[in-house]
Design an enzyme around this catalytic site. Structure first.
Site, PDB file in Angstrom:
ATOM      1  N   ARG A 162     -27.665   2.924  39.847  1.00 26.56           N
ATOM      2  CA  ARG A 162     -27.060   2.471  41.100  1.00 26.56           C
ATOM      3  C   ARG A 162     -25.567   2.738  41.151  1.00 26.56           C
ATOM      4  O   ARG A 162     -24.996   2.813  42.238  1.00 26.56           O
ATOM      5  CB  ARG A 162     -27.397   0.987  41.335  1.00 26.56           C
ATOM      6  CG  ARG A 162     -28.835   0.799  41.816  1.00 26.56           C
ATOM      7  CD  ARG A 162     -29.206  -0.651  41.885  1.00 26.56           C
ATOM      8  NE  ARG A 162     -29.721  -1.160  40.640  1.00 26.56           N
ATOM      9  CZ  ARG A 162     -29.748  -2.441  40.298  1.00 26.56           C
ATOM     10  NH1 ARG A 162     -29.258  -3.346  41.115  1.00 26.56           N
ATOM     11  NH2 ARG A 162     -30.268  -2.813  39.150  1.00 26.56           N
ATOM     12  N   GLU A 183     -28.628  -8.765  32.109  1.00 21.96           N
ATOM     13  CA  GLU A 183     -29.274 -10.006  32.570  1.00 21.96           C
ATOM     14  C   GLU A 183     -30.754  -9.989  32.170  1.00 21.96           C
ATOM     15  O   GLU A 183     -31.350 -11.019  31.931  1.00 21.96           O
ATOM     16  CB  GLU A 183     -29.128 -10.119  34.099  1.00 21.96           C
ATOM     17  CG  GLU A 183     -29.526 -11.463  34.657  1.00 21.96           C
ATOM     18  CD  GLU A 183     -29.431 -11.538  36.177  1.00 21.96           C
ATOM     19  OE1 GLU A 183     -29.041 -10.549  36.814  1.00 21.96           O
ATOM     20  OE2 GLU A 183     -29.778 -12.601  36.709  1.00 21.96           O
TER      21      GLU A 183
HETATM   22  O1  PRP Z   1     -23.248  -6.916  34.665  1.00 25.29           O
HETATM   23  P1  PRP Z   1     -24.559  -6.608  33.997  1.00 25.29           P
HETATM   24  O2  PRP Z   1     -25.261  -7.849  33.511  1.00 25.29           O
HETATM   25  O3  PRP Z   1     -24.434  -5.597  32.919  1.00 25.29           O
HETATM   26  O4  PRP Z   1     -25.542  -6.035  35.110  1.00 25.29           O
HETATM   27  C1  PRP Z   1     -25.160  -5.111  36.082  1.00 25.29           C
HETATM   28  C2  PRP Z   1     -25.859  -3.798  35.935  1.00 25.29           C
HETATM   29  O5  PRP Z   1     -27.277  -3.972  36.096  1.00 25.29           O
HETATM   30  C3  PRP Z   1     -27.759  -3.058  37.076  1.00 25.29           C
HETATM   31  O6  PRP Z   1     -28.150  -1.849  36.537  1.00 25.29           O
HETATM   32  P2  PRP Z   1     -29.495  -1.642  35.691  1.00 25.29           P
HETATM   33  O7  PRP Z   1     -29.161  -1.610  34.238  1.00 25.29           O
HETATM   34  O8  PRP Z   1     -30.529  -2.642  36.156  1.00 25.29           O
HETATM   35  O9  PRP Z   1     -29.924  -0.159  36.029  1.00 25.29           O
HETATM   36  P3  PRP Z   1     -30.241   0.626  37.386  1.00 25.29           P
HETATM   37  O10 PRP Z   1     -28.926   0.841  38.078  1.00 25.29           O
HETATM   38  O11 PRP Z   1     -30.812   1.900  36.872  1.00 25.29           O
HETATM   39  O12 PRP Z   1     -31.205  -0.183  38.230  1.00 25.29           O
HETATM   40  C4  PRP Z   1     -26.563  -2.853  37.977  1.00 25.29           C
HETATM   41  O13 PRP Z   1     -26.663  -1.649  38.727  1.00 25.29           O
HETATM   42  C5  PRP Z   1     -25.406  -2.842  37.029  1.00 25.29           C
HETATM   43  O14 PRP Z   1     -25.152  -1.567  36.452  1.00 25.29           O
HETATM   44  N1  ADE Z   2     -29.706 -10.203  39.951  1.00 25.04           N
HETATM   45  C1  ADE Z   2     -29.558  -8.875  40.058  1.00 25.04           C
HETATM   46  N2  ADE Z   2     -29.860  -8.256  41.224  1.00 25.04           N
HETATM   47  C2  ADE Z   2     -29.718  -6.923  41.331  1.00 25.04           C
HETATM   48  N3  ADE Z   2     -29.304  -6.130  40.336  1.00 25.04           N
HETATM   49  C3  ADE Z   2     -28.997  -6.719  39.166  1.00 25.04           C
HETATM   50  N4  ADE Z   2     -28.528  -6.201  38.005  1.00 25.04           N
HETATM   51  C4  ADE Z   2     -28.383  -7.217  37.132  1.00 25.04           C
HETATM   52  N5  ADE Z   2     -28.722  -8.383  37.680  1.00 25.04           N
HETATM   53  C5  ADE Z   2     -29.110  -8.102  38.971  1.00 25.04           C
END
Ligand code: PRP
Ligand code: ADE
Length: 170
Positions: A58, A95
């Site tokens: 993302r 998370e």
């Molecule tokens: O602050 P944090 O606890 O580290 O969480 C935030 C991260 O989690 C999500 O990515 P994710 O790893 O789910 O991957 P994605 O973008 O491929 O869905 C989001 O896009 C951030 O990069």
């Molecule tokens: N609660 C949440 N919603 C969407 N993206 C996330 N990435 C980590 N935590 C998330």
């Protein structure tokens, strides 16, 4: 336009107890997408930097249009095993799980300034790992920019000492 009204809440995704903030309705709406990128650029226009750094997946969605609009290069941070050249890597916790992030070892030269762009900051674990990768390469993080901040998950504390900007807070 109230961007927070376009984000959709999905309870218990991807696992029980997580309230997932779904940005796909915002991406679907041309005006909301443009406004999000424009607002990020507006905030970042006060900083001098060489590159936008964004994590898979993302972070790519917002990082590349911001880099394009501000006439900067983009540095992708990818999950382990995806980058083809020599890499620096960091394990981190999320998370909902743990993983390893990588950056190409030659992406940043010592002294270069970068901003990190991502859709969301939760615990800050992803961003902390990216900051460490950038600093290992000798780069300087001048700002971290997010669409969404999940305040209770404490990302700002994890990134104490760094300049964190967010457009929407929950
Ligand atoms: O602050 P944090 O606890 O580290 O969480 C935030 C991260 O989690 C999500 O990515 P994710 O790893 O789910 O991957 P994605 O973008 O491929 O869905 C989001 O896009 C951030 O990069
Ligand atoms: N609660 C949440 N919603 C969407 N993206 C996330 N990435 C980590 N935590 C998330």
């Amino acid at each position: 336009m109230e961007l927070n009204k376009i984000i959709r809440d999905i309870p218990d995704f991807p696992q029980k107890g997580v309230l997932f903030r779904d940005i796909t309705p915002l991406l679907h709406n041309p005006q909301a997408l443009r406004e999000t990128v424009d607002q990020m650029c507006q905030v970042l226009s006060q900083f001098e930097f060489d590159y936008v750094v964004g994590p898979e997946s993302r972070g790519f969605i917002f990082g590349v249009p911001v880099a394009y609009a501000m006439n900067k290069g983009f540095i992708p941070i990818r999950k382990k095993g995806k980058l083809p050249y020599e890499t620096l890597s960091r394990e981190y916790s999320l998370e909902y799980g743990t993983a390893v992030l990588e950056m190409h070892a030659d992406a940043i030269r010592p002294g270069q300034k970068v901003v990190i762009v991502d859709d969301l900051i939760a615990t800050g674990g992803t961003s902390k790992a990216i900051v460490e990768l950038i600093e290992e390469a000798g780069g300087q993080v001048v700002n971290l920019m997010y669409l969404i901040e999940l305040v209770q998950l404490g990302g700002r504390e994890m990134l104490k000492g760094y300049d964190v900007k967010t457009l929407i807070q929950y």
